[in-house]
Motif scaffolding. Structure first.
Motif, PDB file in Angstrom:
ATOM      1  N   UNK A 129       0.832  -1.203   0.000  1.00 61.80           N
ATOM      2  CA  UNK A 129       0.000   0.000   0.000  1.00 61.80           C
ATOM      3  C   UNK A 129       0.866   1.252   0.000  1.00 61.80           C
ATOM      4  N   UNK A 130       0.444   2.236  -0.782  1.00 64.73           N
ATOM      5  CA  UNK A 130       1.206   3.468  -0.890  1.00 64.73           C
ATOM      6  C   UNK A 130       0.353   4.674  -0.561  1.00 64.73           C
ATOM      7  N   UNK A 131       0.872   5.839  -0.855  1.00 66.48           N
ATOM      8  CA  UNK A 131       0.129   7.081  -0.671  1.00 66.48           C
ATOM      9  C   UNK A 131       0.112   7.808  -2.008  1.00 66.48           C
ATOM     10  N   UNK A 132      -1.078   8.228  -2.435  1.00 64.78           N
ATOM     11  CA  UNK A 132      -1.246   8.861  -3.735  1.00 64.78           C
ATOM     12  C   UNK A 132      -1.360  10.369  -3.548  1.00 64.78           C
ATOM     13  N   UNK A 133      -0.492  11.092  -4.237  1.00 66.08           N
ATOM     14  CA  UNK A 133      -0.427  12.545  -4.133  1.00 66.08           C
ATOM     15  C   UNK A 133      -1.190  13.167  -5.298  1.00 66.08           C
ATOM     16  N   UNK A 134      -2.285  13.839  -4.956  1.00 59.69           N
ATOM     17  CA  UNK A 134      -3.100  14.540  -5.945  1.00 59.69           C
ATOM     18  C   UNK A 134      -2.779  16.029  -5.857  1.00 59.69           C
TER      19      UNK A 134
END
Length: 446
Positions: free
Chosen positions: A191-196
């Motif tokens: 699992x990662x972190x998505x930067x919008x």
């Protein structure tokens, strides 16, 4: 259990109508080269050469097809009538700017094709795709339907892949796809972190916004995509692009920042709230510490970053660190070239730099990162895709032959009204869908 996964890069194959119409206000390179004579054949071969270089190094490299251009259904929807030749003649004589718009090969920049969330991040553990509506620019707003068809033809198995329609094509939900989105993780399969990254808050007229150039991505669009993809709060961070950067020609976040793994490579003027963004990314990234590589304006002035497309580069894993794949223009801008020499001498995550020649694309405002859509796939998902788009030596040779057979070596604005060009394009694309095994995805095929 964490599954093994890879990041596949799907590059846009430059289309046969590649030309310099200067359609993109806010894109400095696009405007500065308006009305120059383009070489579609060279552009396509440069793109293929970049793909081949990366495939030869072991990266999973795929191909996304160009779109049908000129797009006659759009011209007919705008009131031009008659047979194909008559429609083209009417558009060229009464409003050549519209003809230029519907002839753009801008779908080659597949960083704008869609936003993609890998299965490790989503609630239903499927890979989610949302084609970008690209509503800020007319010539790009007509892309999302064929983009959606192409993605569905490649990622067909609904047990692994979820496809959403583009967001409503209005300014409040302006969406520019992965050009304003990046994902950070310790390993691709975790699992990662998505930067919008967004340029403005559409429903808040008092919020900070650029003055000179338009902001193309809204917070409302970014949040909608995060909801559609089933991302939890821990998997999404929203950051506003610095309005001063947009006014300096940074029309997408990928012109001023790029991420891979646990590394975020960015210019100090990238984000409006830099400290908060870094803190949230650090807090939500698991399994590895965030490695933020910050480039100051003293090292590289923002004008030089835009001119060279330093940050519109691909950041790729290697056995010895990360490779930064940069356009050749980075070695032509002294401050950027000096910075790159110092970068690889340090002890940071980026350990090597390699130059790629994509000059035909660069003159229209798109570097190596613009030309590719990143899709993280575990082993099962990779096995489930349409393998006809994965670049092999045989496919590369076949596509080079195809380009040489169908593409012109010169194209200017007057050529767009040539009915023979439309026939050439349709013949080429009909053959290409067979080569890639995509079936019927174009309007003229349906």
């Amino acid at each position: 259990m964490v599954k093994h996964a890879v990041e596949a890069n799907l590059d846009g194959l430059v289309g046969p109508t590649h030309n310099y119409a200067g359609l993109s206000w806010g894109n400095v390179a696009s405007k500065s080269n308006v009305n120059s004579v383009a070489n579609p054949r060279e552009a396509a071969l440069q793109g293929l050469a970049k793909m081949k270089q990366l495939a030869d190094r072991g990266y999973v490299q795929g191909v996304l097809p160009p779109h049908e251009r000129p797009h006659l259904p759009t011209l007919r929807a705008l009131g031009f009538t008659g047979n194909d030749r008559q429609v083209l003649e009417q558009a060229a004589s009464t409003d050549p700017s519209i003809l230029a718009a519907v002839s753009s090969a801008s779908a080659m920049w597949t960083a704008n094709a869609a936003t993609v969330s890998p299965s490790a991040d989503t609630k239903d553990h499927r890979v989610h795709f949302t084609p970008a509506n690209l509503s800020a620019k007319f010539h790009r707003s007509i892309e999302h339907r064929v983009t959606g068809r192409a993605l569905k033809a490649i990622f067909t198995d609904e047990s692994y892949f979820a496809h959403h329609p583009a967001l409503p094509s209005v300014s409040h939900f302006g969406d520019e796809g992965a050009a304003n989105h990046t994902r950070l993780c310790s390993r691709y399969g975790e699992p990662g972190v998505e930067l919008f990254v967004y340029g403005q808050i559409a429903f808040n007229e008092q919020a900070p916004a650029p003055v000179k150039y338009p902001a193309r991505q809204t917070l409302e669009a970014s949040r909608a995509i995060a909801r559609l993809h089933g991302l939890s709060d821990r998997h999404a961070v929203f950051a506003q692009q610095n309005p001063a950067a947009i006014d300096a020609g940074v029309f997408h976040n990928d012109v001023i920042a790029v991420g891979n793994g646990n590394c975020l490579f960015y210019h100090e003027l990238a984000f409006l709230e830099e400290d908060r963004v870094l803190a949230e990314l650090s807090d939500r990234l698991t399994g590895a510490a965030l490695e933020a590589v910050r480039v100051s304006a003293n090292e590289v002035p923002i004008e030089d970053a835009v001119a060279s497309y330093l940050f519109n580069s691909q950041l790729l894993n290697t056995p010895d660190g990360m490779l930064l794949a940069v356009p050749g223009e980075c070695r032509e801008v002294p401050s950027v070239s000096r910075y790159l020499d110092q970068l690889v001498k340090g002890d940071g995550p980026i350990t090597s730099v390699e130059v790629f020649d994509v000059k035909q694309s660069m003159r229209n405002g798109g570097g190596p990162a613009c030309l590719r859509l990143r899709v993280v796939l575990n082993d099962e998902e990779l096995h489930a895709i349409n393998r006809g788009v994965i670049l092999t030596d045989a496919l590369y040779d076949r596509l080079v032959t195809w380009v040489n057979a169908h593409y012109r070596s010169e194209l200017d604005q007057q050529d767009l009204a040539d009915p023979m060009l439309l026939e050439e394009v349709r013949k080429a694309l009909d053959e290409l869908t067979g080569i890639l095994g995509l079936g019927s995805i174009y309007d003229f095929q349906l």
